[in-house]
Design an enzyme around this catalytic site. Sequence first.
Site, PDB file in Angstrom:
ATOM      1  N   THR A   1      16.741  61.029  74.377  1.00  0.00           N
ATOM      2  CA  THR A   1      17.978  60.044  74.538  1.00  0.00           C
ATOM      3  C   THR A   1      18.556  59.733  73.390  1.00  0.00           C
ATOM      4  OG1 THR A   1      16.041  58.406  74.326  1.00  0.00           O
ATOM      5  CG2 THR A   1      16.435  59.095  76.481  1.00  0.00           C
ATOM      6  N   ASP A   2      19.623  58.770  73.386  1.00  0.00           N
ATOM      7  CA  ASP A   2      20.407  58.331  72.298  1.00  0.00           C
ATOM      8  C   ASP A   2      20.108  56.821  72.245  1.00  0.00           C
ATOM      9  OD1 ASP A   2      21.983  57.061  74.391  1.00  0.00           O
ATOM     10  OD2 ASP A   2      23.698  58.249  74.147  1.00  0.00           O
ATOM     11  N   PHE A   3      20.766  56.085  71.622  1.00  0.00           N
ATOM     12  CA  PHE A   3      20.491  54.562  71.309  1.00  0.00           C
ATOM     13  C   PHE A   3      20.732  53.628  72.637  1.00  0.00           C
ATOM     14  CE2 PHE A   3      25.132  54.995  70.644  1.00  0.00           C
ATOM     15  CZ  PHE A   3      25.618  53.891  71.147  1.00  0.00           C
ATOM     16  N   SER A   4      21.340  54.385  73.518  1.00  0.00           N
ATOM     17  CA  SER A   4      21.604  53.565  74.707  1.00  0.00           C
ATOM     18  C   SER A   4      20.589  53.658  75.741  1.00  0.00           C
ATOM     19  CB  SER A   4      23.003  53.987  75.394  1.00  0.00           C
ATOM     20  OG  SER A   4      22.825  55.359  75.916  1.00  0.00           O
TER      21      SER A   4
END
Length: 142
Positions: free
Chosen positions: A23-26
């Site tokens: 995943t990314d920061f979102s």
Amino acid sequence: MSEANPAGTEPHRLAVRVYYEDTDFSGFVYHASYLRFLERGRTELLRGLAGDQSDLHREASGLVFVVRRMTLDFIRPARMDDQLTIATRTQQLRGASMQLAQEVRRGDQVLVAAEVTVACVRDGRAIRLPEVLRRLLTPGET
């Protein structure tokens, strides 16, 4: 979990769990992570039909598969802990390449749709798909 099916019947299915590293920061799956999921789906399709790619490479005097073209349609996001299914099926075979259709699914929802052209290569040059592999990958064959 990988489910081997003859090419052309049902697609090959591979279960994938989304981890934090995907995943990314979102909190959504990072777009490049889908490339890894799709690669695993293609690898497991070949493994289910013809065994390990390292064995195929050795037995076919250096044969490797390279992605020549890929189109992706990002439809819906996946999140951490989602259980996904990577569906892979042969669309078309040519002399030295194959076109595969792939989907990343969560249940019955398609999250990502991909069309992938993979070339068969030895020593940096395109070569004809081996006949045994061609038979195994031909849509509609068992």
